[in-house]
Design a protein around this motif. Structure first.
Motif, PDB file in Angstrom:
ATOM      1  N   HIS A  95      46.769  37.768  43.309  1.00 44.29           N
ATOM      2  CA  HIS A  95      46.592  38.976  42.513  1.00 44.29           C
ATOM      3  C   HIS A  95      46.415  40.156  43.469  1.00 44.29           C
ATOM      4  O   HIS A  95      45.825  40.000  44.545  1.00 44.29           O
ATOM      5  CB  HIS A  95      45.363  38.804  41.622  1.00 44.29           C
ATOM      6  CG  HIS A  95      45.217  39.874  40.605  1.00 44.29           C
ATOM      7  ND1 HIS A  95      44.586  41.054  40.877  1.00 44.29           N
ATOM      8  CD2 HIS A  95      45.638  39.950  39.319  1.00 44.29           C
ATOM      9  CE1 HIS A  95      44.602  41.815  39.806  1.00 44.29           C
ATOM     10  NE2 HIS A  95      45.245  41.169  38.844  1.00 44.29           N
ATOM     11  N   PRO A  96      46.925  41.346  43.124  1.00 45.45           N
ATOM     12  CA  PRO A  96      46.768  42.491  44.026  1.00 45.45           C
ATOM     13  C   PRO A  96      45.319  42.780  44.419  1.00 45.45           C
ATOM     14  O   PRO A  96      45.055  43.232  45.519  1.00 45.45           O
ATOM     15  CB  PRO A  96      47.366  43.654  43.224  1.00 45.45           C
ATOM     16  CG  PRO A  96      48.375  43.006  42.343  1.00 45.45           C
ATOM     17  CD  PRO A  96      47.781  41.668  41.993  1.00 45.45           C
ATOM     18  N   LYS A  97      44.368  42.473  43.534  1.00 40.12           N
ATOM     19  CA  LYS A  97      42.963  42.703  43.879  1.00 40.12           C
ATOM     20  C   LYS A  97      42.549  41.821  45.047  1.00 40.12           C
ATOM     21  O   LYS A  97      41.866  42.274  45.962  1.00 40.12           O
ATOM     22  CB  LYS A  97      42.070  42.446  42.665  1.00 40.12           C
ATOM     23  CG  LYS A  97      40.616  42.703  42.941  1.00 40.12           C
ATOM     24  CD  LYS A  97      39.769  42.475  41.705  1.00 40.12           C
ATOM     25  CE  LYS A  97      38.304  42.664  42.017  1.00 40.12           C
ATOM     26  NZ  LYS A  97      37.460  42.362  40.869  1.00 40.12           N
ATOM     27  N   SER A  98      42.966  40.551  45.050  1.00 40.90           N
ATOM     28  CA  SER A  98      42.601  39.675  46.166  1.00 40.90           C
ATOM     29  C   SER A  98      43.339  40.079  47.439  1.00 40.90           C
ATOM     30  O   SER A  98      42.815  39.908  48.537  1.00 40.90           O
ATOM     31  CB  SER A  98      42.868  38.213  45.819  1.00 40.90           C
ATOM     32  OG  SER A  98      44.259  37.967  45.709  1.00 40.90           O
ATOM     33  N   LEU A  99      44.536  40.639  47.294  1.00 41.18           N
ATOM     34  CA  LEU A  99      45.264  41.149  48.455  1.00 41.18           C
ATOM     35  C   LEU A  99      44.480  42.293  49.085  1.00 41.18           C
ATOM     36  O   LEU A  99      44.299  42.344  50.306  1.00 41.18           O
ATOM     37  CB  LEU A  99      46.668  41.608  48.043  1.00 41.18           C
ATOM     38  CG  LEU A  99      47.525  42.232  49.130  1.00 41.18           C
ATOM     39  CD1 LEU A  99      47.784  41.252  50.257  1.00 41.18           C
ATOM     40  CD2 LEU A  99      48.833  42.731  48.541  1.00 41.18           C
ATOM     41  N   LEU A 100      43.998  43.207  48.272  1.00 42.09           N
ATOM     42  CA  LEU A 100      43.187  44.311  48.779  1.00 42.09           C
ATOM     43  C   LEU A 100      41.911  43.809  49.441  1.00 42.09           C
ATOM     44  O   LEU A 100      41.509  44.313  50.489  1.00 42.09           O
ATOM     45  CB  LEU A 100      42.822  45.275  47.649  1.00 42.09           C
ATOM     46  CG  LEU A 100      43.829  46.348  47.323  1.00 42.09           C
ATOM     47  CD1 LEU A 100      43.334  47.212  46.171  1.00 42.09           C
ATOM     48  CD2 LEU A 100      44.155  47.197  48.516  1.00 42.09           C
TER      49      LEU A 100
END
Length: 109
Positions: free
Chosen positions: A22-27
């Protein structure tokens, strides 16, 4: 009578693609480590990175053949999908190279 048609083609089932982050975990990974290297063939992560770059959450740098990074703008990043990337968190000051928070480096003149 004629033989029944034998034009049935057996399709191979798709292999399950790995679960995409998920983009949140990427960030979270980028902000924790400071930067994240991506191989040239990681298109799923690069696509998420393009969205996060457009929102101003990260900086994308293309790694050139000689190993030097080149910062990519929003328009340039889509055309550089075939090269390795480095994703970094942007500086709070809005200037690349100026440390975040209360770093000791001075602003460039």
């Amino acid at each position: 009578m004629s033989d029944p048609a034998t034009n049935v083609i057996a399709f191979k089932p798709r292999t399950a693609s790995p679960i995409q982050a998920h983009p949140k975990s990427l960030l979270e990974r980028i902000y924790t480590a400071g930067s994240l290297a991506l191989p040239a063939d990681d298109t799923a992560t690069k696509t998420a990175a393009l969205m996060l770059q457009a929102l101003g959450f990260l900086v994308i740098e293309e790694i050139l053949a000689d190993g030097t990074p080149q910062r990519l703008t929003r328009g340039q990043a889509r055309s550089a999908m075939d090269r390795p990337w480095r994703l970094s968190k942007p500086a709070f000051s809005g200037e690349i190279g100026v440390p975040d928070g209360s770093g000791s480096a001075q602003r460039p003149a």
